[in-house]
Design a protein around this motif. Structure first.
Motif, short mmCIF file in Angstrom:
data_model
loop_
_atom_site.label_atom_id
_atom_site.label_comp_id
_atom_site.label_asym_id
_atom_site.label_seq_id
_atom_site.Cartn_x
_atom_site.Cartn_y
_atom_site.Cartn_z
N GLY A 33 0.83 -1.20 0.00
CA GLY A 33 0.00 0.00 0.00
C GLY A 33 0.87 1.24 0.00
O GLY A 33 2.09 1.18 0.04
N ARG A 34 0.22 2.41 -0.01
CA ARG A 34 0.99 3.65 -0.06
C ARG A 34 1.67 3.95 1.26
O ARG A 34 2.76 4.48 1.32
CB ARG A 34 0.08 4.82 -0.47
CG ARG A 34 0.87 6.12 -0.70
CD ARG A 34 -0.03 7.25 -1.13
NE ARG A 34 0.78 8.44 -1.41
CZ ARG A 34 1.24 9.27 -0.49
NH1 ARG A 34 0.96 9.04 0.79
NH2 ARG A 34 1.96 10.32 -0.84
N ASP A 38 -1.77 2.48 6.66
CA ASP A 38 -3.01 3.08 6.16
C ASP A 38 -4.16 2.08 6.14
O ASP A 38 -5.27 2.42 5.71
CB ASP A 38 -2.81 3.68 4.77
CG ASP A 38 -2.45 2.65 3.70
OD1 ASP A 38 -2.46 1.43 4.00
OD2 ASP A 38 -2.16 3.06 2.56
N THR A 40 -4.28 -0.73 4.40
CA THR A 40 -4.29 -1.55 3.19
C THR A 40 -3.70 -2.92 3.44
O THR A 40 -4.26 -3.94 3.03
CB THR A 40 -3.49 -0.86 2.07
OG1 THR A 40 -4.07 0.41 1.79
CG2 THR A 40 -3.50 -1.71 0.80
N ALA A 41 -2.56 -2.98 4.13
CA ALA A 41 -1.86 -4.25 4.34
C ALA A 41 -2.29 -4.97 5.61
O ALA A 41 -2.45 -6.18 5.63
CB ALA A 41 -0.35 -3.99 4.37
N GLU A 44 -7.59 -1.95 9.06
CA GLU A 44 -7.74 -0.67 9.75
C GLU A 44 -7.51 -0.78 11.26
O GLU A 44 -6.81 0.04 11.85
CB GLU A 44 -9.15 -0.12 9.49
CG GLU A 44 -9.39 0.33 8.06
CD GLU A 44 -8.66 1.61 7.72
OE1 GLU A 44 -8.17 2.28 8.64
OE2 GLU A 44 -8.58 1.94 6.52
N LYS A 133 5.10 2.22 -4.45
CA LYS A 133 3.74 2.76 -4.36
C LYS A 133 3.71 4.11 -3.65
O LYS A 133 2.73 4.84 -3.76
CB LYS A 133 2.82 1.77 -3.65
CG LYS A 133 2.46 0.56 -4.51
CD LYS A 133 1.34 -0.25 -3.89
CE LYS A 133 0.94 -1.40 -4.82
NZ LYS A 133 -0.15 -2.22 -4.24
#
Length: 295
Positions: A33-34, A38, A40-41, A44, A133
């Motif tokens: 992820g960015r 965040d 993504t990985a 949350e 990314k």
């Protein structure tokens, strides 16, 4: 032009390392992820809790992977814990089953002596940012450096997520010292790691030690440019107002005066909105007790 090309025109490297007490590096080979936290990985909930704990302990969480390897992990995740303070710098390698097991580690241990949670790492670990990314410069310039280093230093070398400062790519961090480098060629990167393995500090491309403030980083580097000393031989007291005291383990001390200037705005990463840059530079270095002024 890329952000790294624009930065290289006039922006000093000194004083640009991330300022943190320690590092928590999680081996993670799936998509990053960015931003590693965040959601993504890691999802949350876990990402939010880890971010809260990292902020409270003043540590940086990063993802790492061995260069060229992206296959799923089958025997757990390696975690590198590193404290950067020269008074007692250390790195331990811990094995966990899942990223959720990071919640069992109290990040506050990075503010004290080695906790014995895993195996002590005696030689420097090498982290090269290859977080494509987040910024293309890190992938384009970082991955070749990591690939070259792994030929000489094998399992000591990792690709890592964002280190702070895309515009200084390729960017490299050495643990446990926290010494951070930028704009190094493959040959320079080899010399920097070889120096670290022998207990010394390679000065070309050095951005600073993450233990110190930007002013402290600049001050330490300014003293190292005048004397020869080991990795953990210098400590810094940031007095503010552009003045720092750098002390050697043999009790020699230097007063370093710094100044902050402002350069024209430039993008902090490729495609980002340009922002002003305020580099810190050394004005003078005076050895206390001798009256010697080094400039």
């Amino acid at each position: 032009m890329t952000c790294s090309a624009l930065s290289a025109v006039d922006e000093p490297l000194e004083g640009t390392a991330a300022e943190v007490r320690g590092w928590v590096c999680l081996e993670f080979t799936a998509a990053w992820g960015r931003d590693v936290l965040d959601g993504t990985a890691l999802g949350e909930e876990l990402a939010t809790e880890l971010s809260r704990r990292a902020d409270a302990a003043d540590v940086r969480i990063m993802f790492i992977r061995h260069p060229g390897r992206s296959e799923p992990l089958t025997s757990g995740h390696t975690v590198l814990l590193a404290r950067t303070d020269p008074d007692d710098s250390w790195c331990e390698r811990v094995k966990i089953d899942t990223p959720f097991d990071l919640l069992d580690i109290d990040f506050a241990v990075l503010g004290g002596p080695a906790p014995g949670l895993g195996d002590r790492v005696e030689e420097p670990m090498v982290l090269v940012c290859a977080h494509g990314k987040r910024d293309q410069c890190c992938a384009v310039f970082g991955r070749p450096v990591a690939a070259e280093l792994v030929r000489s230093f094998g399992e000591h070398v990792w690709e890592c997520s964002h280190t702070g400062g895309h515009r200084f790519a390729p960017s490299m961090i050495l643990l446990p010292s926290g010494y951070t480098y930028g704009r190094l060629s493959e040959a320079d990167s080899l010399e920097a790691v070889e120096s670290a393995m022998s207990g010394s500090v390679y000065l070309p491309g050095l951005r600073g030690r993450s233990t110190w403030t930007p002013q402290g980083q600049v001050s330490e580097i300014a003293v190292r440019q005048h004397i020869s000393c080991g990795v953990d031989d210098l400590s810094v007291i940031d007095l503010g107002a552009g003045v720092s005291i750098v002390e050697h383990v043999d009790s020699r001390r230097w007063e370093v005066e710094t100044e902050t200037s402002e350069l024209p705005p430039r993008p902090p990463s490729c495609g980002a909105v340009p922002k002003p840059v305020r580099p810190v530079t050394a004005k003078s270095v005076r050895e206390l007790g001798s009256g010697l002024l080094l400039t």
